[in-house]
Design a protein around this motif. Structure first.
Motif, PDB file in Angstrom:
ATOM      1  N   VAL A   1       0.840  -1.184   0.000  1.00 53.15           N
ATOM      2  CA  VAL A   1       0.000   0.000   0.000  1.00 53.15           C
ATOM      3  C   VAL A   1       0.881   1.243   0.000  1.00 53.15           C
ATOM      4  CG1 VAL A   1      -1.713   1.338   1.264  1.00 53.15           C
ATOM      5  CG2 VAL A   1      -1.850  -1.170   1.220  1.00 53.15           C
ATOM      6  N   GLN A   2       0.570   2.145  -0.880  1.00 56.50           N
ATOM      7  CA  GLN A   2       1.269   3.429  -0.898  1.00 56.50           C
ATOM      8  C   GLN A   2       0.275   4.525  -0.602  1.00 56.50           C
ATOM      9  OE1 GLN A   2       3.085   3.444  -4.807  1.00 56.50           O
ATOM     10  NE2 GLN A   2       5.027   2.728  -3.936  1.00 56.50           N
ATOM     11  N   LEU A   3       0.674   5.433   0.231  1.00 59.75           N
ATOM     12  CA  LEU A   3      -0.194   6.522   0.652  1.00 59.75           C
ATOM     13  C   LEU A   3       0.457   7.843   0.287  1.00 59.75           C
ATOM     14  CD1 LEU A   3      -1.087   5.144   4.184  1.00 59.75           C
ATOM     15  CD2 LEU A   3      -2.452   4.969   2.109  1.00 59.75           C
ATOM     16  N   GLN A   4      -0.303   8.691  -0.358  1.00 60.27           N
ATOM     17  CA  GLN A   4       0.201   9.984  -0.800  1.00 60.27           C
ATOM     18  C   GLN A   4      -0.649  11.074  -0.182  1.00 60.27           C
ATOM     19  OE1 GLN A   4       2.897  10.479  -2.936  1.00 60.27           O
ATOM     20  NE2 GLN A   4       2.681  12.665  -2.495  1.00 60.27           N
ATOM     21  N   ALA A   5      -0.049  11.809   0.745  1.00 60.91           N
ATOM     22  CA  ALA A   5      -0.753  12.907   1.406  1.00 60.91           C
ATOM     23  C   ALA A   5      -0.464  14.216   0.693  1.00 60.91           C
ATOM     24  CB  ALA A   5      -0.332  13.003   2.864  1.00 60.91           C
ATOM     25  N   SER A   6      -1.457  15.078   0.678  1.00 66.37           N
ATOM     26  CA  SER A   6      -1.298  16.387   0.058  1.00 66.37           C
ATOM     27  C   SER A   6      -2.274  17.372   0.698  1.00 66.37           C
ATOM     28  CB  SER A   6      -1.547  16.303  -1.447  1.00 66.37           C
ATOM     29  OG  SER A   6      -2.862  15.862  -1.702  1.00 66.37           O
ATOM     30  N   GLY A   7      -2.091  18.640   0.387  1.00 70.38           N
ATOM     31  CA  GLY A   7      -3.034  19.648   0.837  1.00 70.38           C
ATOM     32  C   GLY A   7      -2.550  20.544   1.952  1.00 70.38           C
ATOM     33  N   GLY A   8      -1.370  20.283   2.467  1.00 74.67           N
ATOM     34  CA  GLY A   8      -0.856  21.142   3.513  1.00 74.67           C
ATOM     35  C   GLY A   8      -0.487  22.510   2.993  1.00 74.67           C
ATOM     36  N   GLY A   9      -0.195  23.404   3.906  1.00 74.96           N
ATOM     37  CA  GLY A   9       0.187  24.747   3.503  1.00 74.96           C
ATOM     38  C   GLY A   9       0.183  25.688   4.676  1.00 74.96           C
ATOM     39  N   LEU A  10       0.255  26.965   4.342  1.00 68.48           N
ATOM     40  CA  LEU A  10       0.258  28.030   5.342  1.00 68.48           C
ATOM     41  C   LEU A  10      -1.128  28.673   5.379  1.00 68.48           C
ATOM     42  CD1 LEU A  10       1.760  29.976   7.270  1.00 68.48           C
ATOM     43  CD2 LEU A  10       2.360  31.331   5.231  1.00 68.48           C
ATOM     44  N   VAL A  92       3.472  18.549  11.120  1.00 70.01           N
ATOM     45  CA  VAL A  92       3.481  17.717   9.924  1.00 70.01           C
ATOM     46  C   VAL A  92       2.383  16.677  10.103  1.00 70.01           C
ATOM     47  CG1 VAL A  92       4.789  16.114   8.512  1.00 70.01           C
ATOM     48  CG2 VAL A  92       5.952  18.072   9.565  1.00 70.01           C
ATOM     49  N   TYR A  93       1.510  16.599   9.126  1.00 68.84           N
ATOM     50  CA  TYR A  93       0.388  15.680   9.195  1.00 68.84           C
ATOM     51  C   TYR A  93       0.684  14.453   8.327  1.00 68.84           C
ATOM     52  CZ  TYR A  93      -2.479  19.005  11.705  1.00 68.84           C
ATOM     53  OH  TYR A  93      -2.972  19.853  12.664  1.00 68.84           O
ATOM     54  N   TYR A  94       0.432  13.298   8.914  1.00 63.32           N
ATOM     55  CA  TYR A  94       0.689  12.031   8.231  1.00 63.32           C
ATOM     56  C   TYR A  94      -0.609  11.252   8.083  1.00 63.32           C
ATOM     57  CZ  TYR A  94       5.560  12.844   9.590  1.00 63.32           C
ATOM     58  OH  TYR A  94       6.810  13.375   9.762  1.00 63.32           O
ATOM     59  N   CYS A  95      -0.798  10.671   6.921  1.00 61.84           N
ATOM     60  CA  CYS A  95      -1.892   9.723   6.793  1.00 61.84           C
ATOM     61  C   CYS A  95      -1.319   8.320   6.930  1.00 61.84           C
ATOM     62  CB  CYS A  95      -2.637   9.894   5.477  1.00 61.84           C
ATOM     63  SG  CYS A  95      -1.677   9.585   3.988  1.00 61.84           S
ATOM     64  N   ALA A  96      -2.155   7.431   7.400  1.00 61.41           N
ATOM     65  CA  ALA A  96      -1.702   6.069   7.644  1.00 61.41           C
ATOM     66  C   ALA A  96      -2.849   5.101   7.444  1.00 61.41           C
ATOM     67  CB  ALA A  96      -1.158   5.953   9.069  1.00 61.41           C
ATOM     68  N   GLY A 113       4.640  12.901   5.115  1.00 59.30           N
ATOM     69  CA  GLY A 113       3.916  13.967   5.796  1.00 59.30           C
ATOM     70  C   GLY A 113       3.667  15.154   4.899  1.00 59.30           C
ATOM     71  N   THR A 114       2.711  15.951   5.309  1.00 57.94           N
ATOM     72  CA  THR A 114       2.448  17.223   4.653  1.00 57.94           C
ATOM     73  C   THR A 114       2.397  18.296   5.736  1.00 57.94           C
ATOM     74  OG1 THR A 114       0.986  18.402   3.106  1.00 57.94           O
ATOM     75  CG2 THR A 114      -0.076  16.915   4.677  1.00 57.94           C
ATOM     76  N   GLN A 115       3.109  19.378   5.495  1.00 59.40           N
ATOM     77  CA  GLN A 115       3.267  20.407   6.513  1.00 59.40           C
ATOM     78  C   GLN A 115       2.040  21.320   6.558  1.00 59.40           C
ATOM     79  OE1 GLN A 115       6.012  21.120   8.726  1.00 59.40           O
ATOM     80  NE2 GLN A 115       4.486  22.519   9.600  1.00 59.40           N
TER      81      GLN A 115
END
Length: 120
Positions: A1-10, A92-96, A113-115
């Protein structure tokens, strides 16, 4: 399984962000998806979880009422809608992915992670 997190930002305090976590590599119907976060100098903490089949959701007390976890089974993607963000949400947010909901703070597969940075 590969997990790709996105959507972080300021984002400014009081603002919103939506994180996405796309899963690939194995049918995801049997898994739960979880979000964790790790602030600088702190341990990684559980944030939210969702069961893929039932859709039951679970939240850390610190985000209840502000964050919403959801999923799109057809896209094998989970989301974390974060509203009313404050400085303490900076991390940093991680999905799992996990073979079961419990224990909430454990997972079997981790994405990168996504910051998320919240400015005051």
């Amino acid at each position: 399984v590969q997990l790709q997190a996105s959507g972080g930002g300021l984002v400014q305090a009081g603002g919103s962000l939506r994180l996405s976590c796309a899963a690939s590599g194995r049918p995801f119907s049997y898994y739960a998806m979880k979000w964790f976060r790790q602030a600088p100098g702190k341990e990684r903490d559980f944030v939210a979880a969702i069961q893929w089949l039932r859709g039951s959701t679970y939240y850390a007390d610190s985000v209840k009422g502000r964050f919403t976890i959801s999923k799109d089974n057809a896209k094998n993607t989970a989301y974390l809608q974060m509203n009313n963000l404050d400085y303490d949400d900076t991390a940093v947010y991680y999905c799992a992915g996990s073979g079961s909901i419990y224990p909430l703070d454990k997972a079997d597969y981790w994405g990168q992670g996504t910051q998320v940075t919240v400015s005051s």
